[in-house]
Design an enzyme around this catalytic site. Structure first.
Site, mmCIF file in Angstrom:
data_model
loop_
_atom_site.group_PDB
_atom_site.id
_atom_site.type_symbol
_atom_site.label_atom_id
_atom_site.label_comp_id
_atom_site.label_asym_id
_atom_site.label_seq_id
_atom_site.Cartn_x
_atom_site.Cartn_y
_atom_site.Cartn_z
ATOM 1 N N CYS A 83 0.839 -1.202 0.000
ATOM 2 C CA CYS A 83 0.000 0.000 0.000
ATOM 3 C C CYS A 83 0.880 1.260 0.000
ATOM 4 O O CYS A 83 1.666 1.446 -0.914
ATOM 5 C CB CYS A 83 -1.005 -0.028 1.143
ATOM 6 S SG CYS A 83 -2.351 1.179 0.909
ATOM 7 N N HIS A 185 -3.872 -4.481 -0.706
ATOM 8 C CA HIS A 185 -3.520 -5.131 0.565
ATOM 9 C C HIS A 185 -3.625 -6.643 0.404
ATOM 10 O O HIS A 185 -4.722 -7.197 0.499
ATOM 11 C CB HIS A 185 -4.472 -4.675 1.672
ATOM 12 C CG HIS A 185 -4.238 -3.289 2.162
ATOM 13 N ND1 HIS A 185 -3.286 -3.002 3.122
ATOM 14 C CD2 HIS A 185 -4.811 -2.112 1.826
ATOM 15 C CE1 HIS A 185 -3.290 -1.693 3.361
ATOM 16 N NE2 HIS A 185 -4.201 -1.134 2.583
ATOM 17 N N GLU A 187 -2.799 -8.819 2.508
ATOM 18 C CA GLU A 187 -3.211 -9.399 3.795
ATOM 19 C C GLU A 187 -4.711 -9.307 4.019
ATOM 20 O O GLU A 187 -5.250 -9.940 4.931
ATOM 21 C CB GLU A 187 -2.451 -8.722 4.947
ATOM 22 C CG GLU A 187 -2.948 -7.347 5.344
ATOM 23 C CD GLU A 187 -2.455 -6.214 4.448
ATOM 24 O OE1 GLU A 187 -2.684 -5.048 4.810
ATOM 25 O OE2 GLU A 187 -1.858 -6.500 3.393
#
Length: 204
Positions: A83, A185, A187
């Site tokens: 990011c 992102h 994750e």
């Protein structure tokens, strides 16, 4: 076999808890650290980041991790930016007319995405260049989770990239040598993000 060591660097900005869990699940021996020597020694260094470019760069400079990133890139030691952690790897960012110098290991600048709806928030597909290690085994129909208003528009020289479109095309991920970075992102991107992080950790 020992798991590859991953230093998730804490310079005061980043989605650290979910990134830690996702990297661990993907096969890394993860340490959350603000120690520069630990960042140098790790098999892989992850640079997270959320919020404003200038604020993130302030944290990067105060921590001194900018020098470690440059050292690792020069030595072909793996670095992954996520990011705003991707954005600060570029030469500069422009937010609200304010120009901020970045780490500079990727040529180009980060600027406002021109779209009817800002921020770009939600799931989007990406079109990855052939041969990108991050996207091995990940099909073009897979979606990744984005939350951002700014992005790099031009692919740095000699890099492979994945492009997404929100109002206009922008760099969703970039890979050159041992340096890799994602605007989205991973994750927070479910199975597709897990596959991408697993690919990165397997390459350490």
């Amino acid at each position: 076999m020992a798991k590859p060591s991953v230093a998730l660097f804490d310079y005061g900005s980043g989605n650290l808890r979910s990134a830690f869990r996702a990297l661990e699940r993907a096969g890394g021996d993860v340490t959350l650290t603000s120690d520069l020597d630990a960042a140098r020694r790790a098999d892989g260094l992850v640079v997270p980041g959320v919020g404003a470019y200038a604020a993130c760069m302030e944290g990067v400079l105060k921590s001194g991790v900018d020098a470690v990133i440059r050292e690792r890139v020069a030595a072909e030691a793996p670095v992954l930016g996520i990011c705003v952690g991707e954005q600060v790897l570029f030469e500069e960012g422009i937010e609200h007319g304010v120009r901020t110098r970045g780490v500079g290991v990727l040529e180009g600048r980060v600027d406002l995405v021109k779209a009817d709806r800002i921020p770009h928030m939600g799931w989007n597909t990406v079109l990855a260049d052939e041969g990108m290690r991050l996207f091995a085994g990940i099909g073009p129909e897979e979606r990744f989770y984005f939350v951002h208003s700014y992005a790099a528009k031009a692919v740095p020289p000699g890099a492979k990239a994945a492009i997404a479109v929100h109002g206009e095309p922008f760099v969703a991920a970039v890979e050159r040598g041992a340096l890799a970075a994602t605007q989205f992102h991973p994750e927070k991107s479910g199975d597709a993000g897990y596959a991408l992080l697993s690919n990165w950790i397997k390459g350490l």
